[in-house]
Scaffold this motif. Structure first.
Motif, PDB file in Angstrom:
ATOM      1  N   VAL A   1       0.835  -1.197   0.000  1.00  0.00           N
ATOM      2  CA  VAL A   1       0.000   0.000   0.000  1.00  0.00           C
ATOM      3  C   VAL A   1       0.872   1.250   0.000  1.00  0.00           C
ATOM      4  CG1 VAL A   1      -1.781   1.285   1.223  1.00  0.00           C
ATOM      5  CG2 VAL A   1      -1.837  -1.217   1.222  1.00  0.00           C
ATOM      6  N   ILE A   2       0.627   2.120  -0.963  1.00  0.00           N
ATOM      7  CA  ILE A   2       1.386   3.372  -1.098  1.00  0.00           C
ATOM      8  C   ILE A   2       0.408   4.539  -1.107  1.00  0.00           C
ATOM      9  CG2 ILE A   2       2.989   4.677  -2.557  1.00  0.00           C
ATOM     10  CD1 ILE A   2       3.906   2.005  -3.754  1.00  0.00           C
ATOM     11  N   TYR A   3       0.745   5.576  -0.350  1.00  0.00           N
ATOM     12  CA  TYR A   3      -0.086   6.788  -0.356  1.00  0.00           C
ATOM     13  C   TYR A   3       0.661   7.870  -1.138  1.00  0.00           C
ATOM     14  CZ  TYR A   3      -3.049  10.646   1.132  1.00  0.00           C
ATOM     15  OH  TYR A   3      -3.899  11.729   1.139  1.00  0.00           O
ATOM     16  N   PRO A   4       0.390   8.012  -2.431  1.00  0.00           N
ATOM     17  CA  PRO A   4       1.175   8.910  -3.282  1.00  0.00           C
ATOM     18  C   PRO A   4       0.877  10.388  -3.079  1.00  0.00           C
ATOM     19  CG  PRO A   4      -0.600   7.943  -4.549  1.00  0.00           C
ATOM     20  CD  PRO A   4      -0.653   7.305  -3.190  1.00  0.00           C
ATOM     21  N   TRP A   5       0.013  10.717  -2.122  1.00  0.00           N
ATOM     22  CA  TRP A   5      -0.258  12.124  -1.810  1.00  0.00           C
ATOM     23  C   TRP A   5       0.555  12.582  -0.607  1.00  0.00           C
ATOM     24  CZ3 TRP A   5      -2.361  14.498  -5.722  1.00  0.00           C
ATOM     25  CH2 TRP A   5      -3.015  13.701  -6.670  1.00  0.00           C
ATOM     26  N   ASN A   6       1.567  11.767  -0.284  1.00  0.00           N
ATOM     27  CA  ASN A   6       2.607  12.130   0.662  1.00  0.00           C
ATOM     28  C   ASN A   6       3.906  12.209  -0.129  1.00  0.00           C
ATOM     29  OD1 ASN A   6       5.029  10.967   2.356  1.00  0.00           O
ATOM     30  ND2 ASN A   6       3.631  11.854   3.863  1.00  0.00           N
ATOM     31  N   TYR A   7       4.618  13.315  -0.026  1.00  0.00           N
ATOM     32  CA  TYR A   7       5.809  13.534  -0.843  1.00  0.00           C
ATOM     33  C   TYR A   7       6.819  12.411  -0.696  1.00  0.00           C
ATOM     34  CZ  TYR A   7      10.402  15.328  -2.159  1.00  0.00           C
ATOM     35  OH  TYR A   7      11.656  15.467  -2.699  1.00  0.00           O
ATOM     36  N   GLN A   8       7.070  11.965   0.541  1.00  0.00           N
ATOM     37  CA  GLN A   8       8.089  10.961   0.770  1.00  0.00           C
ATOM     38  C   GLN A   8       7.707   9.611   0.165  1.00  0.00           C
ATOM     39  OE1 GLN A   8       9.773  11.598   4.600  1.00  0.00           O
ATOM     40  NE2 GLN A   8      10.630   9.543   4.726  1.00  0.00           N
ATOM     41  N   GLU A   9       6.410   9.278   0.191  1.00  0.00           N
ATOM     42  CA  GLU A   9       5.980   8.000  -0.383  1.00  0.00           C
ATOM     43  C   GLU A   9       5.999   8.044  -1.912  1.00  0.00           C
ATOM     44  OE1 GLU A   9       3.026   5.536   1.265  1.00  0.00           O
ATOM     45  OE2 GLU A   9       2.981   6.581   3.180  1.00  0.00           O
ATOM     46  N   ARG A  10       5.585   9.174  -2.496  1.00  0.00           N
ATOM     47  CA  ARG A  10       5.668   9.274  -3.956  1.00  0.00           C
ATOM     48  C   ARG A  10       7.130   9.241  -4.392  1.00  0.00           C
ATOM     49  NH1 ARG A  10       2.326  13.645  -7.642  1.00  0.00           N
ATOM     50  NH2 ARG A  10       0.608  12.894  -6.320  1.00  0.00           N
TER      51      ARG A  10
ATOM     52  N   CYS B   1       2.529  16.792   2.797  1.00  0.00           N
ATOM     53  CA  CYS B   1       1.290  16.555   2.060  1.00  0.00           C
ATOM     54  C   CYS B   1       1.398  17.096   0.636  1.00  0.00           C
ATOM     55  CB  CYS B   1       0.137  17.226   2.804  1.00  0.00           C
ATOM     56  SG  CYS B   1      -1.466  17.133   1.962  1.00  0.00           S
ATOM     57  N   ILE B   2       0.903  16.332  -0.332  1.00  0.00           N
ATOM     58  CA  ILE B   2       0.825  16.769  -1.724  1.00  0.00           C
ATOM     59  C   ILE B   2      -0.630  17.100  -2.020  1.00  0.00           C
ATOM     60  CG2 ILE B   2       1.084  16.068  -4.139  1.00  0.00           C
ATOM     61  CD1 ILE B   2       3.362  14.260  -3.310  1.00  0.00           C
ATOM     62  N   SER B   3      -0.887  18.313  -2.446  1.00  0.00           N
ATOM     63  CA  SER B   3      -2.265  18.754  -2.627  1.00  0.00           C
ATOM     64  C   SER B   3      -2.853  18.295  -3.952  1.00  0.00           C
ATOM     65  CB  SER B   3      -2.350  20.285  -2.554  1.00  0.00           C
ATOM     66  OG  SER B   3      -3.672  20.720  -2.819  1.00  0.00           O
ATOM     67  N   VAL B   4      -4.060  17.757  -3.904  1.00  0.00           N
ATOM     68  CA  VAL B   4      -4.772  17.354  -5.113  1.00  0.00           C
ATOM     69  C   VAL B   4      -5.281  18.585  -5.864  1.00  0.00           C
ATOM     70  CG1 VAL B   4      -7.085  17.158  -4.119  1.00  0.00           C
ATOM     71  CG2 VAL B   4      -6.383  15.588  -5.970  1.00  0.00           C
ATOM     72  N   ARG B   5      -5.199  19.751  -5.237  1.00  0.00           N
ATOM     73  CA  ARG B   5      -5.621  21.000  -5.879  1.00  0.00           C
ATOM     74  C   ARG B   5      -4.494  21.651  -6.677  1.00  0.00           C
ATOM     75  NH1 ARG B   5      -9.283  23.965  -1.160  1.00  0.00           N
ATOM     76  NH2 ARG B   5     -10.611  22.173  -0.696  1.00  0.00           N
TER      77      ARG B   5
ATOM     78  N   PRO C   1      -6.218   6.523  -2.469  1.00  0.00           N
ATOM     79  CA  PRO C   1      -6.725   7.718  -3.149  1.00  0.00           C
ATOM     80  C   PRO C   1      -6.645   8.958  -2.269  1.00  0.00           C
ATOM     81  CG  PRO C   1      -8.547   6.435  -2.321  1.00  0.00           C
ATOM     82  CD  PRO C   1      -7.308   5.628  -2.041  1.00  0.00           C
ATOM     83  N   PRO C   2      -6.678  10.140  -2.875  1.00  0.00           N
ATOM     84  CA  PRO C   2      -6.763  11.376  -2.096  1.00  0.00           C
ATOM     85  C   PRO C   2      -8.177  11.539  -1.556  1.00  0.00           C
ATOM     86  CG  PRO C   2      -6.934  11.876  -4.422  1.00  0.00           C
ATOM     87  CD  PRO C   2      -6.677  10.399  -4.329  1.00  0.00           C
ATOM     88  N   GLU C   3      -8.352  12.485  -0.659  1.00  0.00           N
ATOM     89  CA  GLU C   3      -9.681  12.706  -0.089  1.00  0.00           C
ATOM     90  C   GLU C   3     -10.643  13.289  -1.118  1.00  0.00           C
ATOM     91  OE1 GLU C   3      -9.472  14.999   3.466  1.00  0.00           O
ATOM     92  OE2 GLU C   3      -8.209  13.547   4.538  1.00  0.00           O
TER      93      GLU C   3
END
Length: 322
Positions: A58-67, A125-129, A164-166
């Protein structure tokens, strides 16, 4: 045939970004900083460095370090193809992807431009906006999942899934199967198995152009203008098979704006920017305008077939939503 001023603008950009145009040491970039993206040493290096839940990586790509970890593991897995071209994987042409991601993070381009949330403002945090972060999703997660599908990581005992992002969940895909069903042609672009260097550059840029075409746009002027100029410029720079190895990319990024552009910034004399940075921004602007006025397209080899869309044909929804 391109008009003279389009060719001149492109040449200014390419010559300015030539490796010889910037002096860099082996462990520093052209700005005197670390040659690696911020927090590179703290990012996951292998697939199993990510958490495993319910038999899934599981990867959360909306975190800079994980992406960034997705990039780092991709660089490590592909290193064997570039041993003949340089030591310590420095010649790997995939370096351009994480280095661009690091530049975006360092310059605040992954943050929420609406300031409606704290995402990206002093945190990972990486913003989806953010248009930049949405575009980068297609230049990070799609190549990564394409590599998983192609077997670059060898036998993977777990399925790989992105969280996914929120917001705007429907704008992205989250697994090999999901992306294969939704954007099969783009996945194919990132599955190239050719590692003759010039062929690899051709396929990498072709996939890069296709990824940019899929990106979203959520910016306010004038950063939006730069984003559009950059997206247009990528089409043309791709035609040169510009090398995206570690050192060349670091030299190249010395000429990109080191902060977000604001209303007070007026080309060609933006305060605090070097003359070369101003020149490159002005040339990218001229190239985009010439392309629009003449209706010209980049060379066929730089286009990603029917995946390549003109950014002028996409909805211009750069304006802040709040």
């Amino acid at each position: 045939m391109w008009p003279y001023f389009s060719i001149k603008a492109l040449l200014i950009v390419v010559v300015a970004l030539n490796p010889a145009a910037a002096t860099a040491q082996s462990d520093t970039d052209a700005n005197g900083g670390d040659i690696y993206p911020p927090l590179w040493d703290f990012a996951p290096e292998n697939l199993l460095d990510f958490p495993v839940k319910d038999n899934k990586i599981v990867i959360y790509p909306w975190n800079y370090q994980e992406r960034l970890g997705a990039y780092r593991s991709l660089l490590k897995a592909s290193a064997k193809y570039f041993v003949a071209f340089g030591s310590q994987n420095s010649a790997n042409i995939l370096w351009g992807l994480p280095l661009q991601h690091g530049w975006q993070f360092r310059t605040g381009r992954l943050a929420d431009p609406t300031s409606g949330t704290s995402c990206g403002h002093g945190n990972l945090c990486i913003s989806v906006r953010s248009w930049w972060s949405c575009m980068n999703y297609y230049l990070s997660i799609i190549p990564f999942l394409g590599a998983v599908e192609a077997g670059l990581f060898g036998e993977v005992q777990y399925e790989v899934e992105m969280l996914p992002p929120e917001d705007r969940r429907d704008d992205f895909c989250y697994s090999v199967a999901d992306c294969r069903s939704r954007i099969p042609k783009l996945m194919d672009e990132w599955k190239s198995s050719s590692f003759v260097l010039d062929d690899a550059l051709h396929h990498m840029w072709k996939a890069h152009v296709a990824s940019v075409a899929y990106a979203l746009k959520y910016l306010a002027d004038p950063e939006a203008n730069f984003g559009e100029d950059w997206a247009n410029g990528v089409d043309f720079i791709a035609a040169t098979h510009f090398s995206t190895d570690l050192q060349t990319t670091n030299n190249f990024q010395a000429f990109l704006p080191q902060r977000m552009l604001v209303e007070e910034d007026v080309l060609p004399s933006i305060s605090g920017f070097s003359s070369q940075q101003n020149k490159v921004l002005l040339s990218l602007r001229a190239l985009n305008k010439a392309n629009r006025l003449t209706g010209m397209s980049p060379p066929e080899e730089a286009r990603a077939d029917d995946l390549t869309l003109s950014f002028s044909s996409l909805p211009r929804n750069f304006k802040n939503e709040h």
